[in-house]
Design a protein around this motif. Sequence first.
Motif, PDB file in Angstrom:
ATOM      1  N   GLY A  58       0.788  -1.218   0.000  1.00  0.00           N
ATOM      2  CA  GLY A  58       0.000   0.000   0.000  1.00  0.00           C
ATOM      3  C   GLY A  58       0.822   1.271   0.000  1.00  0.00           C
ATOM      4  N   ARG A  59       2.093   1.219   0.322  1.00  0.00           N
ATOM      5  CA  ARG A  59       2.845   2.457   0.462  1.00  0.00           C
ATOM      6  C   ARG A  59       4.066   2.511  -0.447  1.00  0.00           C
ATOM      7  NH1 ARG A  59       3.171   5.068   5.236  1.00  0.00           N
ATOM      8  NH2 ARG A  59       4.613   6.359   4.098  1.00  0.00           N
ATOM      9  N   ASN A  60       4.185   1.578  -1.366  1.00  0.00           N
ATOM     10  CA  ASN A  60       5.400   1.510  -2.160  1.00  0.00           C
ATOM     11  C   ASN A  60       5.647   2.786  -2.939  1.00  0.00           C
ATOM     12  OD1 ASN A  60       5.752  -1.022  -1.228  1.00  0.00           O
ATOM     13  ND2 ASN A  60       5.107  -2.053  -3.104  1.00  0.00           N
ATOM     14  N   GLY A  61       6.626   3.534  -2.499  1.00  0.00           N
ATOM     15  CA  GLY A  61       7.022   4.717  -3.235  1.00  0.00           C
ATOM     16  C   GLY A  61       6.008   5.836  -3.195  1.00  0.00           C
ATOM     17  N   LYS A  62       5.033   5.749  -2.326  1.00  0.00           N
ATOM     18  CA  LYS A  62       3.979   6.750  -2.338  1.00  0.00           C
ATOM     19  C   LYS A  62       4.202   7.822  -1.295  1.00  0.00           C
ATOM     20  CE  LYS A  62       0.476   3.915  -4.408  1.00  0.00           C
ATOM     21  NZ  LYS A  62      -0.824   3.322  -4.324  1.00  0.00           N
ATOM     22  N   ARG A  63       3.628   8.981  -1.588  1.00  0.00           N
ATOM     23  CA  ARG A  63       3.704  10.093  -0.652  1.00  0.00           C
ATOM     24  C   ARG A  63       2.580   9.982   0.358  1.00  0.00           C
ATOM     25  NH1 ARG A  63       5.747  10.590  -5.878  1.00  0.00           N
ATOM     26  NH2 ARG A  63       3.963  11.754  -6.517  1.00  0.00           N
ATOM     27  N   PHE A  64       2.781  10.630   1.460  1.00  0.00           N
ATOM     28  CA  PHE A  64       1.864  10.425   2.556  1.00  0.00           C
ATOM     29  C   PHE A  64       1.864  11.648   3.452  1.00  0.00           C
ATOM     30  CE2 PHE A  64       1.611   8.931   6.969  1.00  0.00           C
ATOM     31  CZ  PHE A  64       0.346   8.403   6.943  1.00  0.00           C
ATOM     32  N   ALA A  65       0.679  12.108   3.838  1.00  0.00           N
ATOM     33  CA  ALA A  65       0.608  13.292   4.694  1.00  0.00           C
ATOM     34  C   ALA A  65      -0.356  13.063   5.845  1.00  0.00           C
ATOM     35  CB  ALA A  65       0.173  14.504   3.879  1.00  0.00           C
ATOM     36  N   LEU A  66      -0.025  13.627   6.975  1.00  0.00           N
ATOM     37  CA  LEU A  66      -0.817  13.459   8.190  1.00  0.00           C
ATOM     38  C   LEU A  66      -1.369  14.824   8.590  1.00  0.00           C
ATOM     39  CD1 LEU A  66      -1.248  11.100  10.340  1.00  0.00           C
ATOM     40  CD2 LEU A  66       0.497  12.285  11.648  1.00  0.00           C
ATOM     41  N   SER A  67      -2.700  14.905   8.738  1.00  0.00           N
ATOM     42  CA  SER A  67      -3.307  16.198   9.067  1.00  0.00           C
ATOM     43  C   SER A  67      -3.078  16.549  10.536  1.00  0.00           C
ATOM     44  CB  SER A  67      -4.804  16.164   8.784  1.00  0.00           C
ATOM     45  OG  SER A  67      -5.447  15.364   9.748  1.00  0.00           O
ATOM     46  N   GLU A  68      -3.220  17.828  10.834  1.00  0.00           N
ATOM     47  CA  GLU A  68      -3.031  18.314  12.199  1.00  0.00           C
ATOM     48  C   GLU A  68      -4.059  17.683  13.135  1.00  0.00           C
ATOM     49  OE1 GLU A  68      -2.235  22.377  11.928  1.00  0.00           O
ATOM     50  OE2 GLU A  68      -1.835  22.624  14.047  1.00  0.00           O
ATOM     51  N   ASP A  69      -5.269  17.576  12.658  1.00  0.00           N
ATOM     52  CA  ASP A  69      -6.362  17.020  13.455  1.00  0.00           C
ATOM     53  C   ASP A  69      -6.059  15.570  13.877  1.00  0.00           C
ATOM     54  OD1 ASP A  69      -8.971  16.840  14.548  1.00  0.00           O
ATOM     55  OD2 ASP A  69      -9.601  15.749  12.740  1.00  0.00           O
ATOM     56  N   VAL A  70      -5.630  14.773  12.919  1.00  0.00           N
ATOM     57  CA  VAL A  70      -5.318  13.365  13.225  1.00  0.00           C
ATOM     58  C   VAL A  70      -4.107  13.287  14.156  1.00  0.00           C
ATOM     59  CG1 VAL A  70      -4.664  11.139  12.244  1.00  0.00           C
ATOM     60  CG2 VAL A  70      -6.266  12.592  11.034  1.00  0.00           C
ATOM     61  N   PHE A  71      -3.136  14.144  13.905  1.00  0.00           N
ATOM     62  CA  PHE A  71      -1.945  14.144  14.756  1.00  0.00           C
ATOM     63  C   PHE A  71      -2.317  14.416  16.219  1.00  0.00           C
ATOM     64  CE2 PHE A  71       1.638  16.343  16.801  1.00  0.00           C
ATOM     65  CZ  PHE A  71       2.642  15.405  16.608  1.00  0.00           C
ATOM     66  N   LEU A  72      -3.212  15.370  16.434  1.00  0.00           N
ATOM     67  CA  LEU A  72      -3.617  15.694  17.814  1.00  0.00           C
ATOM     68  C   LEU A  72      -4.358  14.523  18.451  1.00  0.00           C
ATOM     69  CD1 LEU A  72      -4.687  19.426  17.370  1.00  0.00           C
ATOM     70  CD2 LEU A  72      -2.611  18.533  18.452  1.00  0.00           C
ATOM     71  N   LYS A  73      -5.186  13.860  17.674  1.00  0.00           N
ATOM     72  CA  LYS A  73      -5.880  12.670  18.196  1.00  0.00           C
ATOM     73  C   LYS A  73      -4.858  11.597  18.581  1.00  0.00           C
ATOM     74  CE  LYS A  73     -10.246  13.212  15.783  1.00  0.00           C
ATOM     75  NZ  LYS A  73     -10.905  12.961  14.507  1.00  0.00           N
ATOM     76  N   ILE A  74      -3.878  11.419  17.727  1.00  0.00           N
ATOM     77  CA  ILE A  74      -2.853  10.396  17.994  1.00  0.00           C
ATOM     78  C   ILE A  74      -2.099  10.727  19.285  1.00  0.00           C
ATOM     79  CG2 ILE A  74      -0.622   9.496  17.169  1.00  0.00           C
ATOM     80  CD1 ILE A  74      -1.797   9.773  14.289  1.00  0.00           C
ATOM     81  N   THR A  75      -1.711  11.980  19.441  1.00  0.00           N
ATOM     82  CA  THR A  75      -0.944  12.334  20.656  1.00  0.00           C
ATOM     83  C   THR A  75      -1.801  12.183  21.905  1.00  0.00           C
ATOM     84  OG1 THR A  75      -1.389  14.673  20.230  1.00  0.00           O
ATOM     85  CG2 THR A  75       0.729  13.841  19.525  1.00  0.00           C
ATOM     86  N   ASP A  76      -3.104  12.477  21.814  1.00  0.00           N
ATOM     87  CA  ASP A  76      -4.000  12.252  22.954  1.00  0.00           C
ATOM     88  C   ASP A  76      -4.006  10.769  23.348  1.00  0.00           C
ATOM     89  OD1 ASP A  76      -4.687  14.862  23.203  1.00  0.00           O
ATOM     90  OD2 ASP A  76      -6.631  14.701  22.189  1.00  0.00           O
ATOM     91  N   ILE A  77      -4.098   9.926  22.346  1.00  0.00           N
ATOM     92  CA  ILE A  77      -4.147   8.475  22.602  1.00  0.00           C
ATOM     93  C   ILE A  77      -2.814   8.007  23.211  1.00  0.00           C
ATOM     94  CG2 ILE A  77      -4.352   6.200  21.502  1.00  0.00           C
ATOM     95  CD1 ILE A  77      -6.173   7.721  19.350  1.00  0.00           C
ATOM     96  N   LEU A  78      -1.711   8.542  22.710  1.00  0.00           N
ATOM     97  CA  LEU A  78      -0.393   8.156  23.259  1.00  0.00           C
ATOM     98  C   LEU A  78      -0.242   8.633  24.702  1.00  0.00           C
ATOM     99  CD1 LEU A  78       2.180   8.778  20.360  1.00  0.00           C
ATOM    100  CD2 LEU A  78       0.739   6.795  20.781  1.00  0.00           C
ATOM    101  N   ASN A  79      -0.736   9.841  24.983  1.00  0.00           N
ATOM    102  CA  ASN A  79      -0.686  10.360  26.355  1.00  0.00           C
ATOM    103  C   ASN A  79      -1.442   9.435  27.309  1.00  0.00           C
ATOM    104  OD1 ASN A  79       0.883  12.679  26.224  1.00  0.00           O
ATOM    105  ND2 ASN A  79      -0.812  13.918  25.470  1.00  0.00           N
ATOM    106  N   GLU A  80      -2.616   9.029  26.861  1.00  0.00           N
ATOM    107  CA  GLU A  80      -3.446   8.150  27.686  1.00  0.00           C
ATOM    108  C   GLU A  80      -2.743   6.806  27.903  1.00  0.00           C
ATOM    109  OE1 GLU A  80      -7.312   7.531  25.996  1.00  0.00           O
ATOM    110  OE2 GLU A  80      -7.913   6.167  27.609  1.00  0.00           O
ATOM    111  N   LEU A  81      -2.154   6.311  26.834  1.00  0.00           N
ATOM    112  CA  LEU A  81      -1.498   5.003  26.909  1.00  0.00           C
ATOM    113  C   LEU A  81      -0.278   5.032  27.839  1.00  0.00           C
ATOM    114  CD1 LEU A  81      -1.532   2.119  25.828  1.00  0.00           C
ATOM    115  CD2 LEU A  81      -0.194   2.883  23.867  1.00  0.00           C
ATOM    116  N   VAL A  82       0.515   6.073  27.740  1.00  0.00           N
ATOM    117  CA  VAL A  82       1.707   6.141  28.583  1.00  0.00           C
ATOM    118  C   VAL A  82       1.305   6.318  30.054  1.00  0.00           C
ATOM    119  CG1 VAL A  82       2.305   8.637  28.596  1.00  0.00           C
ATOM    120  CG2 VAL A  82       4.111   6.934  28.430  1.00  0.00           C
ATOM    121  N   GLY A  83       0.196   7.013  30.283  1.00  0.00           N
ATOM    122  CA  GLY A  83      -0.290   7.193  31.650  1.00  0.00           C
ATOM    123  C   GLY A  83      -0.817   5.895  32.247  1.00  0.00           C
TER     124      GLY A  83
END
Lengths: 201, 167
Positions: free
Chosen positions: B4-29
């Motif tokens: 699915g990612r062979n040689g392809k470009r990929f971008a992560l939106s700010e909104d998704v990034f914030l959701k991801i960091t929230d989930i990581l914060n919860e997980l580390v806690g």
Amino acid sequence: MFINWAAKEIVFKIVYYGPALSGKTTNLKYIYNRLDPGLRGSLVTLQTQEERTLFFDFLQLHLGEVLGRKPRFNLYTVPGQSYYAYSRKIILNGADGVVFVADSQRSRIEDNLESLLDLEERLIEQGRTLQRIPFVIQYNKRDLPDAAPVEWLQQKLNYYNFPQFEAVATEGRGVMETLRRVLHAVIENVQTRPTLRERVV
Amino acid sequence: MTKGRNGKRFALSEDVFLKITDILNELVGKTRARAVIFADSNGHLIAQRGETIGYDASALCAVAAGEFSATSELARMVGESDSFRFLYHEGTETNVYMSRVAQDFLLIVIFDQTVALGMVRVFTKRGIEKLEEALEKTATEPLAEEAFLDVEFSSLLGRELDKSLGD
């Protein structure tokens, strides 16, 4: 290429390809030692006890901020030995640019050709071609007595007329020129391709 | 480094990034892990929470992605139709628990001997579900990548390359 909007980061992947013992790891080691520690991360080398690359070497370059955005370049080498074909295949995935480190010695021409064909096959498997990827050839080991003339190597290996550099990686000769050229080619490619949007998450 | 990612470009939106960091914060806690790291399967570091000193997280992600790729070949050899979902390494002081998230991402949990593996497994599983949901929800969200890679940026980046990487 990977863009993280929140972190304002853009990450490119550059792969050093080529036959066994052509000097790929030596290129990365020189770059690591040559650059200010503020411009690069740690050098990771996954080697066998004989100091042959087992899986890959990895070095990240970070060039500060440009217009508030943080460009990063992840440099990888592949293991050259023929039985590590699977490693080469997965490391090549997602590459934004490739440096082919050829061994200039006349006796290694078949190894160079085999590796170049291997690279083309791996790219075709991914639906890509050598002509459409930023690509630079480095003729390394120019200091060895058996080094073939560059004109001869060009005829044998550089059939698409890619940018090429002569190098003695052990002394750093040609290493930074090669790096700069491939990074410029990667950036130019970003500007010239028809669309950037292939996948959005 | 997977399909699915062979040689392809990929971008992560700010909104998704914030959701991801929230989930990581919860997980580390919840797990009391030393660090939790999220990366893509090409080895690009996306986010990390917990301890950030003592190791190069970008290099760690590159090695972790390589390991997943190598073990996916192992999975194929033993008859698994897909790659392994989890990899676990137990050390004398530090353990590493790595999971595949969706098809293109990795979650790496680094924890010491005071933390039970069972707890890490349970909370990681829940974390993965949330991460996959966050990634899924915005799968069609448009992003202006062109805005990131405009001509001015490319031109200045080219000059910065010559300056920083000059002989």
